[in-house]
Design a protein around this motif. Sequence first.
Motif, PDB file in Angstrom:
ATOM      1  N   UNK A 288     -76.680 -81.797 117.443  1.00 14.22           N
ATOM      2  CA  UNK A 288     -75.562 -81.774 116.494  1.00 14.22           C
ATOM      3  C   UNK A 288     -75.513 -80.457 115.727  1.00 14.22           C
ATOM      4  N   UNK A 289     -76.665 -79.969 115.289  1.00  9.04           N
ATOM      5  CA  UNK A 289     -76.659 -78.686 114.569  1.00  9.04           C
ATOM      6  C   UNK A 289     -76.137 -77.577 115.482  1.00  9.04           C
TER       7      UNK A 289
ATOM      8  N   UNK B 142     -72.377 -77.807 116.007  1.00  5.72           N
ATOM      9  CA  UNK B 142     -71.608 -77.413 114.825  1.00  5.72           C
ATOM     10  C   UNK B 142     -71.713 -75.915 114.557  1.00  5.72           C
ATOM     11  N   UNK B 143     -72.859 -75.340 114.873  1.00  5.34           N
ATOM     12  CA  UNK B 143     -73.075 -73.922 114.563  1.00  5.34           C
ATOM     13  C   UNK B 143     -72.426 -72.980 115.580  1.00  5.34           C
TER      14      UNK B 143
ATOM     15  N   UNK C 236     -69.176 -86.556 113.314  1.00  5.82           N
ATOM     16  CA  UNK C 236     -70.500 -85.939 113.411  1.00  5.82           C
ATOM     17  C   UNK C 236     -71.560 -86.854 112.813  1.00  5.82           C
TER      18      UNK C 236
ATOM     19  N   UNK D   4     -81.162 -71.312 115.263  1.00  7.95           N
ATOM     20  CA  UNK D   4     -80.896 -71.964 113.970  1.00  7.95           C
ATOM     21  C   UNK D   4     -81.030 -73.478 114.098  1.00  7.95           C
TER      22      UNK D   4
ATOM     23  N   UNK E 299     -63.784 -84.588 112.259  1.00  6.53           N
ATOM     24  CA  UNK E 299     -64.981 -84.028 112.916  1.00  6.53           C
ATOM     25  C   UNK E 299     -66.215 -84.337 112.067  1.00  6.53           C
ATOM     26  N   UNK E 300     -66.067 -84.179 110.750  1.00 11.06           N
ATOM     27  CA  UNK E 300     -67.207 -84.454 109.853  1.00 11.06           C
ATOM     28  C   UNK E 300     -67.613 -85.920 109.941  1.00 11.06           C
TER      29      UNK E 300
ATOM     30  N   UNK F 141     -83.739 -75.646 112.081  1.00 17.85           N
ATOM     31  CA  UNK F 141     -83.292 -76.747 111.210  1.00 17.85           C
ATOM     32  C   UNK F 141     -84.037 -78.031 111.558  1.00 17.85           C
TER      33      UNK F 141
ATOM     34  N   UNK G  79     -60.904 -81.194 110.688  1.00 17.85           N
ATOM     35  CA  UNK G  79     -62.220 -81.003 110.071  1.00 17.85           C
ATOM     36  C   UNK G  79     -62.734 -82.290 109.443  1.00 17.85           C
TER      37      UNK G  79
ATOM     38  N   UNK H 152     -69.162 -71.512 115.026  1.00 19.84           N
ATOM     39  CA  UNK H 152     -69.120 -70.709 113.799  1.00 19.84           C
ATOM     40  C   UNK H 152     -69.750 -69.334 114.003  1.00 19.84           C
ATOM     41  N   UNK H 153     -70.902 -69.297 114.679  1.00 18.51           N
ATOM     42  CA  UNK H 153     -71.590 -68.000 114.813  1.00 18.51           C
ATOM     43  C   UNK H 153     -71.216 -67.258 116.096  1.00 18.51           C
TER      44      UNK H 153
END
Lengths: 173, 507
Positions: free
Chosen positions: A124-125, A128-129, A104, A142, A100-101, A146, A97, A132-133
């Motif tokens: 990128x959003x 990353x999303x 990113x 999303x 990755x951060x 954004x 993580x 997660x979703x």
Amino acid sequence: MENRGIVQLNRHMAEACTALAILAAVIILFIHSLSLPPSPMRGYPGPAFIPQIILAYTGLFTVFWLIGLAWSRLRPAAADKIDPILDGNRFEFEYSGYFITLATVLAFVIGLDHLGFETTCFAITFLLLYPRVRSLATALLAAMATTLTIYVVFALMLSVSIPLAFLPSYIAF
Amino acid sequence: MEALFDSLLPAILLVLSPTNIMIMVAGVVVGTILGALPGFGAAQALALMFPFTFMMSPEAGALFFISIYAAAEYGGSIPAILIRTPGSTAAAITLLDGYPMARQGKASRALKISLYTGVVGSLASSFIFLFAASGLAWVGLQFGPSEMFAVGVFGLSMIGSFFGNSPVKGFVATGIGLFLATIGSSGFAGLRFTFGLESLMEGLPLIVVIVGLMAMPEAFSLMMARKSDTPPDMDTLGKSDPEKNHVGWKVMKKLSPTMLRATLIGTAIGTIPGPGATVASIVAYNEERRASKHPEKFGTGLDEGVAAPETANNAIVAGSLIPSLALGLPGSGAIAVLLGLLISKGVVPGPLLFQRDGLLVMSVFVGLIVSALLMLVVGMVGVRVFALIALIPRYMLGPFVLILLTMGVFAEQTYTPHIVMAVLLGGFAFWLEKIQVPVIPIVLAFVMGPIVESNLNRAMVIHGGDLSFMLTRPITMGLLLVAFVTVVLAFRRSRKTRRSGSRPATA
């Protein structure tokens, strides 16, 4: 002991490595400060004066830190007393993580310079999303929302000069 | 002082202008929301909102930040009371009695007490701020560069001593911050530590350091949050008993000694650079328990157990502004961001601020009062809605916070190397937090470094390069001695705490 990009680290060892790295940096910077120009006028201490005091001070306290760590290592009972169950001597560090951060943000910088804000922010959003979703449509929506929100707030409302590729052709006030 | 009060009416008119009221309402809402998010304290909230002040005047920016700061301190208590998840470390003390109250069906009562006492703490400490700050500024005006240098050293000794669980780490962090402040131009004597990099020639911008060290670590943490992380305890959200939840004058009258004690404690601790809201809350709670006839009942859901920490952590806002504006010494991470905002607008905090920018100082004073009243209104209307904010899964927030911070850093000078600097500082700060090295001293020392250096340079030029002025000027020598004693006491306290097997509170 490793688990999905997480590593268990020994707190004493991590602190000792950090303190040693800081001490090494202090020594290198102190040597570098010796090459700074002398004072240009009488009484004025010159550009190296304060940095040398700061580096000496930081180095001194880093040595105290290392001595403290060595001391608590020599007396394990005392170390247990400092960090009882609250901290333990080990901590988890999620290096995947962490990197990755970092990656990113660096990718964002490169993308901003070469692809423009819209593509970079959206891609990128989304990337990353999505993990997660777990829903393609939600992640796409999303990411789009954004990108648009940031464009409206920063470029249109705050007049920040963002490297834009195509959005101003469609949305402008 | 007289000149200051001449600015009172213009300041009232300025603060009550429709634009500034809207800015303050936005600040209160944003502050409460961000404060309610676990992990986001006032400092992080301010760092995140820094880019939104670019288009504002110094007064409007200060009002925006004061509103966010006060509201974030209050916002942290909402999830602490309702879902046992403190939004900030200071709110962890409110949880001790606030959550048991919520479990007894008195959630609304706890929230109202938290709000009302927080507002009282803010209002009372605002008046103390005005008189104490102008008095301190008058003292500051009698100081020359050598005394101001000594004041800076004293401030640094306090910062190093109070943050984290080990003074050694606090002092190392202070050294790192001071060093970072020396990078770039050294005035008329050339460049330092740029290593030929063009991006370092102007030094590290304040916003890069603030966002990098204070907000980025939270972004790293959010990026690592997982779906399987423990969800907040939501048992009490639905519980409510209207009879037990009424908070009227009678209750407030009963709590007035508590509020008085906690306001004094919060304001006094706020004036000391270092301890911060957490220490103020702990001290106020402990003092309340000590003063109580039933100390054993604390922790079971007592009104006083909520009122004391909440009054103190709101009173600290005005308290910490006293040395910040009067002497240029930031007392906490949040105040460092506020000073950063003023410096970025060309305003120099310090004794002269009260003479040159009386309007700004009075606007801050009026702003503290108005923001407290707005907090009351916004808090009463939206308390339950704000509580729901804390239910947003942390793993979902990471990408948004990261992108927002990245754009915020980029926006100030539209220079991409600043983003790289911020994320590298953020990565470093995240690691330091992991090994329990406090990060806030780095930011505070970064803000204070140039003040200390420029005053030392001036003092040395005045005294022809002779450092003996530190021994011949009584105030300078006295302050340096106090700084030395502070360092020694910090080590003694740490040793004592280690021996007793407990940890000192982290700010």
